[in-house]
Design a protein around this motif. Structure first.
Motif: not given
Ligand SMILES: Cc1ncc(COP(=O)(O)O)c(C=O)c1O
Length: 396
Positions: A62-66, A142-144, A169-171, A194-196
């Protein structure tokens, strides 16, 4: 285009050669008798990256969203209240997911460029005398917007108010890059991908889960199947997974965790801080500002840089990409066109940062943004060479 491509986005990040090599192998049998020899120590070592002793780390394809979804689905029931703040695209998306799951979200709208509003969190938790709030959400980095929030302070508020809510926590863009202490901060679900900081391709959801969060799984009513922690607990205990794991990524993760632990997790954090200070010096040298409004929120993994009002940040990004082979991060949603982002996390050193900063100068010059050539690069040289020298001297 000849030459190497510059990858200066905040994930996917650059992959170390050792990680790529570790994944250059034939596919393997995930039910083989020897497979647990990979899985059991890997899960144990991941706890050293999350800094948890009593929690468990789970790996899902999966990814972070999962990871966000797994936290909600394993611990909450429809109609439960969660407390969250929206101050950027990723904190917004997590809240959106909560609503889609039928949760009642107490969402505090916060200016983009600021971090978790601690006073508002405290007020909401104090006012909740009947403990309707079941979970508190914190987007650590907050990556944005390039904003890091104070997770430890949120823990203190929960403790001071005697509130039993879970702490999620979203890490995703902080764990394995900047200070994160799951056990000490009493985090119940720590979400990553995994991608960061883990320097791998996208494809793994990586979550740290406390025993308290695990104990909710039997009573929580939200539907779940793929992300059910209970299935993972059972199978992981024997070194296997409830379904086909991403075996190649697990091999890569083994190599990346080895690199992180070899460097020392606190040294990884220190390196990110040092490189980030170089980037921030460059931003000042250009006469530009960060989206992050105050130093307390400056992120050591990503800088969102505001372009002057009459310019379009997307033009800088386009020029950097097409003319100089450099990928910069785009502004998302509310800050689209207003910021470009430099990701400075993962497998990164001083020379790579200098390359990105040089590329940004080239692109900004072509876009017509006024600054003195070398002003940013020079400011970064002063910071990075000084700190490298200082470290060397300290080590001697
Ligand atoms: C802080 C943060 N949370 C969640 C996500 C979502 O993660 P993903 O794109 O791996 O599903 C991201 C993706 O860049 C992110 O930067």
């Amino acid at each position: 285009m000849p030459g190497q491509k510059g990858l200066a986005v905040p994930g996917p990040t650059n992959m170390p050669f050792a990680v790529r090599q570790a994944m250059d192998l034939p596919l393997e049998d995930h039910r083989a008798p020897g497979f647990p020899d990979l899985v059991v120590p890997l899960l144990a070592d991941l706890k050293k990256v999350f800094l948890t002793e009593t929690g468990q780390v789970f790996l899902f394809p999966g990814s972070g969203t999962g990871g966000w979804e797994s936290a909600l689905a394993n611990t909450l029931s429809p109609g439960d209240t969660v407390l969250a703040a929206v101050f950027g695209q990723f904190s917004h998306l997590w809240v959106d997911m909560c609503r889609r799951f039928g949760l009642n979200v107490h969402a505090i709208e916060t200016p983009w460029g600021q971090g978790i509003p601690l006073d508002a969190y405290e007020a909401a938790l104090r006012a909740d005398t009947t403990h309707q709030i079941k979970a508190v959400l914190v987007c650590h980095n907050e990556t944005a917007t390039g904003v890091t929030s104070d997770v430890a302070a949120v823990r203190r508020i929960l403790d001071d108010t005697g509130h039993p809510a879970l702490l999620f926590v979203d890490g995703v863009s902080s764990i394995a890059s900047i200070e994160f202490r799951m056990e000490e901060w009493g985090v119940d679900v720590a979400v990553s991908g995994s991608q960061k900081g883990f320097m791998l391709p996208t494809g793994l959801t990586i979550v740290g889960v406390s025993q308290k969060a695990l104990s909710m799984a039997d009573t929580a009513q939200l539907p779940r199947c793929f992300f059910d922690y209970r299935d993972m607990v059972k199978m992981n205990a024997q070194g296997y997974f409830p379904y086909t794991p991403a075996t190649t990524l697990l091999r890569g993760l083994r190599a990346s965790v080895d690199l992180l632990l070899e460097e020392g997790i606190e040294n990884v954090w220190a390196r990110h801080n040092r490189l980030a200070r170089g980037v921030r010096a460059a931003v000042s040298g250009w006469g530009l500002s960060l989206c992050a409004q105050e130093p307390q929120w400056y992120s050591d993994t990503v800088s969102a840089i505001m372009v002057p009002d009459r310019f379009d940040a997307n033009e800088v990004i386009q020029i950097a990409y097409h003319r100089y082979n450099l990928s910069l991060g785009a502004g998302l949603s509310k800050v689209a066109g207003k910021v470009f982002r430099i990701g400075h996390l993962g497998d990164l050193n001083e020379i790579m940062v200098m390359q990105y900063l040089g590329g940004v100068e080239l692109a900004m010059r072509d876009a017509g943004i006024a600054f003195t050539s070398g002003a940013g690069v020079g400011a970064a040289v002063d910071v990075l060479s000084d700190t490298v020298a200082a470290q060397r001297i300290a080590a001697e």
